[in-house]
Design a protein around this motif. Structure first.
Motif, PDB file in Angstrom:
ATOM      1  N   PHE A 224       0.770  -1.330  -0.075  1.00 13.84           N
ATOM      2  CA  PHE A 224      -0.104  -0.035   0.047  1.00 13.84           C
ATOM      3  C   PHE A 224       0.975   1.375  -0.100  1.00 13.84           C
ATOM      4  O   PHE A 224       0.465   2.334  -0.658  1.00 13.84           O
TER       5      PHE A 224
ATOM      6  N   TYR B   6      -3.860  -0.843   4.783  1.00 14.76           N
ATOM      7  CA  TYR B   6      -4.610   0.415   4.308  1.00 14.76           C
ATOM      8  C   TYR B   6      -5.428   0.940   5.199  1.00 14.76           C
ATOM      9  O   TYR B   6      -6.326  -0.065   5.787  1.00 14.76           O
ATOM     10  N   ARG B 134      -7.845  -6.976  -1.395  1.00 18.98           N
ATOM     11  CA  ARG B 134      -8.505  -5.857  -1.419  1.00 18.98           C
ATOM     12  C   ARG B 134      -9.932  -5.717  -2.120  1.00 18.98           C
ATOM     13  O   ARG B 134     -10.792  -5.093  -1.384  1.00 18.98           O
ATOM     14  N   GLU B 230      -6.017  10.677  -0.241  1.00 13.52           N
ATOM     15  CA  GLU B 230      -6.200   9.395  -0.113  1.00 13.52           C
ATOM     16  C   GLU B 230      -6.652   8.527  -1.160  1.00 13.52           C
ATOM     17  O   GLU B 230      -6.172   7.239  -1.375  1.00 13.52           O
ATOM     18  N   ALA B 234      -4.553   5.441  -2.590  1.00 15.80           N
ATOM     19  CA  ALA B 234      -5.201   4.100  -3.031  1.00 15.80           C
ATOM     20  C   ALA B 234      -5.191   3.736  -4.160  1.00 15.80           C
ATOM     21  O   ALA B 234      -4.794   2.486  -4.518  1.00 15.80           O
ATOM     22  N   SER B 237      -1.681   2.926  -5.419  1.00 15.28           N
ATOM     23  CA  SER B 237      -1.109   1.384  -4.750  1.00 15.28           C
ATOM     24  C   SER B 237      -1.532   0.087  -5.606  1.00 15.28           C
ATOM     25  O   SER B 237      -0.899  -0.784  -5.257  1.00 15.28           O
ATOM     26  N   MET B 337     -10.794  -0.348  -3.967  1.00 14.06           N
ATOM     27  CA  MET B 337     -10.045   0.469  -3.243  1.00 14.06           C
ATOM     28  C   MET B 337     -10.776   2.004  -2.770  1.00 14.06           C
ATOM     29  O   MET B 337     -10.613   2.525  -1.620  1.00 14.06           O
ATOM     30  N   VAL B 341     -11.268   3.616   1.072  1.00 13.77           N
ATOM     31  CA  VAL B 341     -11.042   4.910   1.445  1.00 13.77           C
ATOM     32  C   VAL B 341     -12.169   5.457   1.992  1.00 13.77           C
ATOM     33  O   VAL B 341     -12.219   6.154   2.940  1.00 13.77           O
TER      34      VAL B 341
END
Lengths: 349, 349, 349, 349
Positions: A224, B6, B134, B230, B234, B237, B337, B341
């Motif tokens: 991450f 995360y 994820r 963010e 995310a 990543s 993702m 977040v």
């Protein structure tokens, strides 16, 4: 977790509003025994400060940093470094007209929704003045990594772009003009355009490109906290940023694998560098480069219709002292954030 | 801090390599008393899994998730949710040819430099198989925020773009074709192009656009943990991502303030939405939309020159079962993702 | 932040309930290239497991750990280490009588208040079975710091105390009896007392002392993350712990400075060690020693009056298989947590 | 992660050395719209400050706090609250004699080992002056939780103990004497004893007991961030603390389960409270109480043999202005840390 700290090992916590007594911060995790170059820190603040040229806001602030702790006989001690930069040129009256009014595309409305209270003077916490603390933090972070060189520059203003790869630019020219564009001919066009925009009472966006050399291979923490993911977050946390790309970026999305792959040299370096110095989220020792998009400043000197906090439509005229284009002063901020990211990863490693 | 977690309040920690016994993760901070929709979780895994259509890798994996904790009688308990997805179709022999070889533009070289050891089978930890965890995390995050809708889709493959604003698209068509492009005519072109690329033994990049509706105003933690910062981290990543832009994005950098500002309606909504639903790092209740650039997959079925870990130039041919274009399978990962977040910010608020 | 992760750089995240399919965890931040001693890990699990002697719970569990990731050819890779320990001897029926009942001095009531839902079988997440994951994490942490030796032992059960300083004890005798007390005469008394307590259907508390040798000087991060502060937190996070003291501890509070100060030898070591190996929150290279107080297990085999979740007074009799004294099995858990704390500080340094 | 921040959601970051320009800190995550009581903040600082009575150090400092940000028209805004307390009575000359000398049982030696540099004036960062920032943070934390009452008091000095349960004490008397002991007779003995110790040029340790009422049930984050584990860490992070126990504490380790269990009343409260208001790491609504052990101050006014940084044995005499017993001034610090812990958990919940 409350949003005002960047980093995990080399951390910068910032505080301060545009119109309070001071802006400041705390750097924690700075290695001990670094002989600080205070002139270098002030130099970066001067690059960021208002009033430095004809194409930026004419607000005058000395922006001189005072260190309160963590330094003994000129050297870092490993203790947290507290610092403040006093606010000296506050004109709160400039802002009384927006006390109850939400400026379009500003943070006024969202701060009111989120916090239910807002220091309206100069944008309060959402003011770009907050970036002063980032510049101080970044200037110290650079001294943690003296071998690394970080050069950011204005790569576009509106539709005016540098049409050369960064390898053909002379970074020593970045500070030779007010726009911070190392290509003299393009810089002149940009400067003219910004002056024109200012006359219109308007603002314009642009991009900053940043090139980082001599980064040791091995920085970055998958999956991450990839190096480019943190660079992206750091850049996107700067006021007015709308986009981030590194290496081949959005252009890379149009390419084929056979074109995009960077072939190796025998020493592990690569013949091309579309990867932008990062593979799998970890630096590979090649140049890291990325591009950051800034929107036009929302405060314009034209009349706009908007609403107040009673939900009434009102007319407002821009006032105060603002930048017609944020990009020239954003250059040292981009560098500062890059330095913070790198120092943090370097110390975690 | 070691990179495999995360989030701050709703956290996902992932583990697992492509060719180990299982991929898995731990979700901590999930609110209690959520009646989980397990079919919805498996549905997202099916959207991500290999072998689902003619234009993705033909590796076959059921990718069925097993929950180990944190759930009682179908409801979350507030305890950490551990889960695993067994790896069942490992062909480690496919990778013996790269044991000592660094594949161009892969993470092989940087993992070796950073860790001094590398599970070369299937890319080990840098494998896109890691994104399974994820998708599980994101599918649960969505159930924390049932009112929010998140729709991602393929907006470009190579040079083929959807040439309409997202408002003109019917998101119910995203799953109607293998490319996950809601515009049928463009989807057909993309699909043909990907098949053509596969025949060439090549790969191609593309972009995913994501639109999020019904996000409550007030999410985001300035100044460093801005909502878009963010989101950017995310997305960056995710394997193969090279760029992120939200709202007006890089186009916004060319605009004037007078064009870019979003005028308010009396209710606090805005007439335009170049801000992309976020102002000052905080959601304003309008649609959040962003675009993510994916580079072409580095593994191609053509002969490439590269080096081995002795620094010798060697020739390698791509083998194994890979995607000619990563974008169709990346769509559910982008959504996952985004959900992670949003759930995290929602719970922090 | 959600409470199921310990550490900052060497982190252990745990999951699992007493009566779910498995207990497990993820270790992130373990340095690469450590050749793991798997027997040593299982040895620690065996020290913790039920059914090992006549004075502990007779529940039978093999408690064998399965590693799922982060290890390649027997060595750590730097990737997260996921692991599970299946639950094999669940007798959920043993717990149906407490489904709606709050056991006195258990976590039943507070979990219900906090989460509004509770896996009542075997205490769910509040079960001491959760410490299995700590023992696995600690056993790996010890291999990060092979030069450090950590020896915990039972120093008291009820009113029965070892009346010697730890320097006079032979730690090689700790495993020579079921109580894990290195003083044979005291151990015999303790064992008899525990058997007596069991006959009464009662339980009894005790203390564990831990001595850590060969800790490098310089570990600890003032001012909040002092080494002893983290040790204290880690110990207090173990089920049933009511107190922690290090060095002179509570006795030190009665002393004068002239008695308490540790005079230096010329090499920086100290003649006495009332400081307990830590000064100003940082290890000084001397032995670190501390003592941990455990209350008596709350589940007794006697009839107690209590309430159910309707607020009615009910009578309950203890059932299930429980320890009359938690201390003997707590010894390896104390060592595991100490190892986690030290590995984390060592890697941060 | 670098040790100078406490908390996860309500965070306090501190900076500053004894002899620098100022001590200060940043509070992040404070909820907006709290009308701050500034007198209450200064009141706590006055309770901590030197020179307040005949039994504490005679160093004179006004210790007045200046707020720099995060407050608008007397109310918190949700932005970080930066503050400083100038150091005004620095006598660096008092410390020149210890420039190269390691004071026994001080942090001098370990700071030098860890950081390789040390601000020797007044203990630098290891000075108890650092706790000023904790008191400011705690005083604001209390205003986040106005219903909670936190009362700490001196429960022992040397061998002199209050021999009553806290329920029999009148907390309104805590400030009625210089020792901060609510039992008048015991307070008088303690005061006499401290004066006697001072005459001897010696110092003495003691304990502080803290009682917290009206804590809502449900605070605490098992399994690692149990409420008492964080309270323990917070207390152990205060200078000179050697031990922490809550509820029955070390005495509980001698008890049987049948004696120790707290029987419920029908409303969920308990008839006894040996649990100390916390079960399974989560508050249950009963009083939280704990005891903290402080060692005697290491700086004594007697001649001691020690070493210098060249490893030579030297003789040193205590100088400067120090407390003969740290406990009376530690009382507000214990309360401040308790408030920080509770506010943090309250906001996380």
């Amino acid at each position: 977790m409350a949003g005002n700290t960047y980093g995990r090992k080399f951390t910068l916590t910032t505080f301060g509003e545009s119109h309070g007594p001071a802006i400041g911060g705390v750097i924690d995790g700075c290695p001990p025994n670094i002989q600080l170059d205070f002139d270098a820190i002030q130099y970066e603040l001067n690059r960021r400060k208002p009033g430095q040229s004809a194409i930026v806001t004419q607000r005058k602030e000395p922006d001189e940093v005072q260190f309160l702790s963590g330094i003994f006989e000129g050297k870092t001690t490993g203790a947290p470094i507290g610092f403040i930069v006093p606010n000296t040129n506050q004109k709160s009256d400039d802002y009384s007209h927006i006390k109850d009014v939400y400026r379009p595309s500003h943070a006024d409305y969202t701060y009111d929704v989120k916090y239910g209270i807002r220091d309206y003077r100069g944008g309060g916490r959402s003011s770009a003045r907050e970036t002063i603390s980032r510049v101080v933090g970044g200037a110290i972070a650079r001294q943690v990594l003296p071998q690394v060189t970080i050069n950011a520059f204005t790569s576009s203003v509106g539709d005016i772009f540098i049409d050369k790869p960064y390898q053909d630019l002379d970074f020593s020219l970045i500070e030779s003009n007010a726009v911070r564009c190392p290509d003299a001919a393009t810089a002149a066009k940009m400067e003219d355009y910004i002056k024109e925009i200012r006359k219109q009472g308007d603002t314009v966006g642009g991009t900053v490109t940043c090139v980082i050399k001599n980064v040791p291979a091995g920085l970055g923490e998958p999956v991450f906290d990839k190096l480019h993911a943190e660079l992206g977050k750091a850049m996107l946390s700067i006021n007015a940023v709308k986009g981030f790309e590194y290496g081949s970026g959005f252009c890379g999305a149009k390419m084929k694998g056979s074109e995009h792959n960077d072939a190796f040299n025998a020493d592990g370096s690569t013949k091309t560098n579309l990867s932008g110095g990062i593979q799998g989220g970890i630096s590979n020792g090649m140049d890291i480069y990325f591009r950051v998009a800034f929107k036009p400043v929302a405060t314009i000197m034209q009349t706009q219709e908007t609403i107040n906090n009673a939900g009434e439509i009102v007319e407002m005229q821009g006032r105060g002292r603002h930048d017609p284009c944020v990009v020239p002063r954003a250059v040292p901020i981009v560098e500062a954030m890059a330095a913070l990211v790198l120092a943090d990863f370097f110390l975690i490693k």
